[in-house]
Structures are given as structure tokens and as C-alpha cells.
Design an enzyme around this catalytic site. Sequence first.
Site, PDB file in Angstrom:
ATOM      1  N   SER A 202       2.720   1.296   9.792  1.00 37.67           N
ATOM      2  CA  SER A 202       1.670   1.634   8.848  1.00 37.67           C
ATOM      3  C   SER A 202       0.347   1.884   9.567  1.00 37.67           C
ATOM      4  CB  SER A 202       1.566   0.492   7.825  1.00 37.67           C
ATOM      5  OG  SER A 202       1.473   1.013   6.548  1.00 37.67           O
TER       6      SER A 202
ATOM      7  N   LYS B 118      -0.380   3.895  13.141  1.00 36.23           N
ATOM      8  CA  LYS B 118      -1.418   4.831  13.585  1.00 36.23           C
ATOM      9  C   LYS B 118      -2.004   4.299  14.890  1.00 36.23           C
ATOM     10  CE  LYS B 118      -3.422   5.054   8.916  1.00 36.23           C
ATOM     11  NZ  LYS B 118      -2.603   5.687   7.927  1.00 36.23           N
TER      12      LYS B 118
ATOM     13  N   HIS C 282       9.028  -0.036   2.738  1.00 35.84           N
ATOM     14  CA  HIS C 282       8.050   0.185   3.800  1.00 35.84           C
ATOM     15  C   HIS C 282       8.025  -1.067   4.681  1.00 35.84           C
ATOM     16  CE1 HIS C 282       4.587   1.703   5.802  1.00 35.84           C
ATOM     17  NE2 HIS C 282       3.721   0.892   5.253  1.00 35.84           N
TER      18      HIS C 282
HETATM   19  C1  GCU Z   1      -2.245   2.478   2.829  1.00 33.93           C
HETATM   20  C2  GCU Z   1      -2.823   3.647   3.568  1.00 33.93           C
HETATM   21  C3  GCU Z   1      -1.893   4.119   4.684  1.00 33.93           C
HETATM   22  C4  GCU Z   1      -1.610   2.962   5.589  1.00 33.93           C
HETATM   23  C5  GCU Z   1      -1.070   1.796   4.802  1.00 33.93           C
HETATM   24  C6  GCU Z   1      -0.967   0.519   5.619  1.00 33.93           C
HETATM   25  O1  GCU Z   1      -1.098   2.865   2.155  1.00 33.93           O
HETATM   26  O2  GCU Z   1      -3.088   4.665   2.681  1.00 33.93           O
HETATM   27  O3  GCU Z   1      -2.495   5.157   5.417  1.00 33.93           O
HETATM   28  O4  GCU Z   1      -0.729   3.315   6.596  1.00 33.93           O
HETATM   29  O5  GCU Z   1      -1.948   1.476   3.745  1.00 33.93           O
HETATM   30  O6  GCU Z   1      -1.420   0.449   6.713  1.00 33.93           O
HETATM   31  O7  GCU Z   1      -0.464  -0.439   5.094  1.00 33.93           O
END
Ligand code: GCU
Length: 677
Positions: free
Chosen positions: A258, A262, A399
Amino acid sequence: MKLITFLLSFCGLSLAASARPPNYDESKVAPYTLPDPLAFKDGAKLTSRDQWPRRRAEIIALFEDQMYGVIPPKPALVRTELLESGDAFDGRATRKQLRMWFAGDNTGPKIDWLLYLPKGATNPAPAFVGLNFYGNHAVHSDPALRVTDAWLRDDPQLAIANNRASDQGRGRDAANWQAEYLITRGYALVTACYGDIDPDFDDGYTNGVHVLFPPPKPIPGNYTTSLAAWAWGLMRGMDMLEKEPAIDARKVAVIGLSRLGKTALLAGAKDDRFAVVIPVQTGGGGTPLAKRDYGENVALENKNFPHWFCGNFRKYSDNEAALPFDQHMLLAACAPRPLYVSSFPGQWFDPYGEFLSMKAAEPVYAFLGLPGLPATEWPAEMSPVSSTHLGYHRRPGEHAVTKYDWECYLAFTDRAFNKKIDWQPTQTDTWQGFTRDRFTVDGCPCWVATPKTPRPGNPWVWCLEFPEAFDTRTGAAKLVEDGYFYVHMSVGNTFGCPTAQAHLDAFCRHLVAKGLNPKGTLIGVSRGGLYAYRFAVRNPDKVVCLYGDAPVCDFKSWPGGKGKGPGSKGDWVELLKCYAFKDDAEALAFKENPVDLLEPLAKAGIPLIHVVGDVDDVVPVEENTALIEQRYKALGGTISVFHKPTVGHHPHGLDDPKPVVDLIKTYTTRWDIENCK
Ligand code: GCU
């Protein structure tokens, strides 16, 4: 899984606050053009491979300047102190808990690192490093783990309240990390909590490691964001690993889920000390393309997470066409190092866009003479594809990082690091062109033939008797070609008797401890049916499916010869000895032949496959397979029987074993899907 509550709160917030809602309609994705990663900023195309480092530096500088903010250099002072170390996982690992300081006097920000290091032959070991959301103590139920004092996002399921952890959170995030499994596979796990590096909220960059490089006022458009700070933290982890003798610092994969995916991607792209990069289900601003308008978009990212993206990125809200880059270029910046992306069915996270992004990064790998992603279409769920350098899969489920995901990453990193299971063989030869290691377990000779490219999860096929006699016709050779290990233990002519079973149990334990899948496929050829069934009944949790080939399912039939067949006198005498039966009567009264024992198999949902010659007069079908078929169906079990109408007991197998091979693969995938939970 656990992440979902905290995600939903964000997604809900985003939907409410958004100027432009996320698009979930493929037909509404407007055409877009992606910038060429193989052309310099001034438009000049790269003409030789040695220009790539310069272009790569340009790409990273662009992302830092326009999107994530600048990742600061290593600080002048970094001190790491050992807080605790000891044995973990029944002595199979060493645990180290280290604290990293950036000042001489134990003040200011600190990062607590947890290391699980495999003991034994694999030192120095390859490693996975990644940041965690919930504290190191949540990574495993290990009582020695220190409960974090870092800022954490509130989550009742993780026992986090008022942004603080509690002891009840211990081990609650274990499924995402699979620490013990990584150790079994010979890898170290290294992690720290992201909250230690920078609390995940918009505070104008005053807390966390930002105090080490405080923002000037007004805050510059390319100032270090939280994402950049977390990536910086991972790089400091790498500094530490370079000094850790138990870890092979040339074999470190960076991973994250998530927002921390990134982070892993940014750190991996920036710092080529990370040998493999594995961003997992990153969401917008990570792997998926921004110019393809699907799921989370730039406006939503900027609005909901202003501290993740720098001021310069704001101008691309609702204006993705103006982006001088797209996320495929960040993926490409990992080249020439191996990169693995994986998706789950969350539309917000644009799984298809992740695949397209990889495909758009692929030309860079090709330019460098490296293999790409062996897929032209988006692969179906549970159909991982990979070369040595690019890998991808998608799976059903939530997720999260699941056991199945880890199996896929490990298959990829094993290949990248040329890591093979060390069977400690006493002899090595070949079988059907595959390397075969021979060794001893529990006093019995064993061997394992290794596939050239193991299928994720290291599945295996075990032919308990006559493993080489019909290895092509049973499909064993084809399965090894397709990534299964082929294994065998010689226990002699023992008919599946209790003493032999103890050896077989030990062999199975050994295989799993060495890193093969916890469940395998059993093949019982002829009298091997007794061995295979009697093993399966005692170990239903170790069996994916059982394939009997003209299998003996009742020793009264063979070697007893008490039915239509002639039996085998010599073998009957042997059998009485092996089972320690006093006399014929005791053997005939025995109620633990395969035909008597089907209930636990049906209960465990183990599918059966039988191949029989209809005119088999040695192991007659009606006294063996037909009984199994009828009884298994009555118990609600699944059984497929392939008939060879004019064939007797020999030859075993099928002229073309494809139907059997396909069924075994289907059942393996079924088990893989279990591991997606
Ligand atoms: C949200 C966000 C995502 C991110 C995620 C997380 O959904 O919009 O970009 O990756 O949170 O990090 O849990």
C-alpha cells in the site's frame, strides 16, 4: 484483512471530499500518451546501454522534484545500538532488536529495527526489508518483541488506541509477514515501523525524522514528504544491513504494502543497493499509471494525503496530461534490477493499470538486453508470470500480503539470487534431465529432483513406490518440467506398514522444513497405493491430492489373493512380517486398508484420481478402485477415475498423462487459493 478498516476510512473520506470521483468504467478511460523512459529530458533518444544510468538519474530527480520531494542524503551521524537479541522460532532463527539514533546522546528521532536471521547453512542470508504499519511487535507473537512506542494509526483490531500500541497487538499482523516461513525458506526478515520514521499525518513536516532536515519557510515545492522520509528510512536500513554479517547485503529485496509499497518502490528505484524491488498493491502514486484515469487519481491523492506528495505535485490534480512522467518510469528506474508487482481485485488500486505500467516499463529492460514479462495480455488470477527480471501476479482476496503472495515473491527472489534448497546430498545425479540430490533421512535413502524453475510455493509430487518405472506415463516428468519437485524415500517392500509409515512421516517433515510446500501430491502405483493411502489417512493436512495408478487398495486382494486375483504368495508372507500379524486370520481381520479408511480424506476434502486398466487381473478393479470410488462418493468425496478398457495391470499411467497432470495442477491451485486468505 486488518488493513481494510483503516483503508476504508480513507476511501470513504476520499470519495466524500473529491472534486473528481474515481473512474471505475474501462470504457471511460480516455486515450493517453506515456512519456518515453528511453528518451532524455531534452528529447534525445538513448542510443546505447551505458547511457541508462544517466537517464535513470534524470528520472529519479524528476520524481523527487515533482512528486515525492527530495530524499535527503545519509546523515553525518548514525548510531545503532543492540537492544536485545536471542533465539527465535524454536532455535531456527536469531532475533535482533536494534535502535538507530541520529544524535550522539540518544535524543531526537530513532528507528527500532527488528531482524529475524535464519540459523544454519544459509549464512550470510538474503533478506527482505520492509516497513510495517503496526509496530515490530505485531509482526509475530514472539513474546520477546518490544512493543513499539511509535505513533500508530488507531485500529481496534490491532489494539491501537490514541495512536499508541498495546501488548494486545502482539502478533496481530503476523499473516502479512510470514516471518517463520521466510526463515524456513532461508531468508532474513528486517522491518521497522513507519511511525518511527514519520507519523502518517499532515503536520507541516515538524515531527519524525523531519527534525533532522527541517523545512525552510515557506516549504519548498520539492520538500521531503512523508513518503520520501519513509524511503529514506529504508535506505538507512540498508546502511545497517551492509554491516550485518549474517546478511548478504547484495541480496536484499525491498518490499512494502500500500502506501508502504509506494515507499518500497521509491526507495528501490532510488537506491540500487536494493537488489530486488517488490511494491505490493500500492494504489495511486505507486505502481499504476496516473494518465490512465482509473481508480484513485492525482486530485484524490493530493487532497487526502497532502503529506505524501510535495507541493509541486498539486499542479497535476485533474491535470494528469501535464505530467512529464508516469509511474512506469519509476518502475523502469529499478532496471536493471529485478522488479515484481502483484495485484488484488481492488478497483481503487487499479490492478490492470499496474500490469500496464509494468508493460510500459518493460522496453527499458529490453533495451538493456534483459528479459521482460512473459505476458502480452493481463494474466488471469492465480497465473503468475515471471522472467528473471520482471514478475507479476494477481490473486483473489483482500488488500494484504498473503502467504501465496510471499510464495510468488520467494520464487522470484530465489531465481534472482540463484538460491536453491541445500539438501546436503551425499550424491547428485540426474533424473529425466533434472538435478537429483540423494541423501538419507531417518536411516532411509531419499532423493529429490529439482525443477529448473520451481512453481511458487515449491509444490511436490511423491511417488511412494516405483517412482522411476512409469515416470513419464504418470505425468511426473511433465509436472517437474512445470515446476514441481519430485521426491522419493525408499522404505523397501513394506506395503505401507506402520514402521515404514514412521519413516515416511519423517521424510515429509524434512521436505517441509527444507522449504517445500506443507502439502504435496501423492502417487500410489500398484502396491504403492497402500503406502500412499495409509500415509494420507494419517496426514490429511499434508496432502493436496492422491493419484492411484492401478493401486492396491486392499491387501486381501493383493498380495492376499483372497478375491479374484492370484495374489502373490511371497509378498503375502512378507506383508504378514512387516505388519507383525500373527497369522492369516489376523491380517484378514485388519480394518485399516485404504478401502476402510476413506473418511478422514473425504473430511479433509482431498480429491482422488485413479487410473485403471479395466482388465487388470493382478489388482482387480472391482476389489480395489471400484470400492474406493463407490465409498468415496458416498462420503461426499471427489474422485476421477480414468479407465483403459483393454489394458491389464501394465503398463501403468496413460499414453498421454495430460488429463492427470491438469487435475493435479487444478488441485494445487485450489490449495494456493487457500493461501490467498
Ligand atoms: C488509501 C490510499 C492508497 C494507499 C492506501 C494505503 O487507500 O488511497 O493510495 O495505498 O490508502 O496505504 O493503505
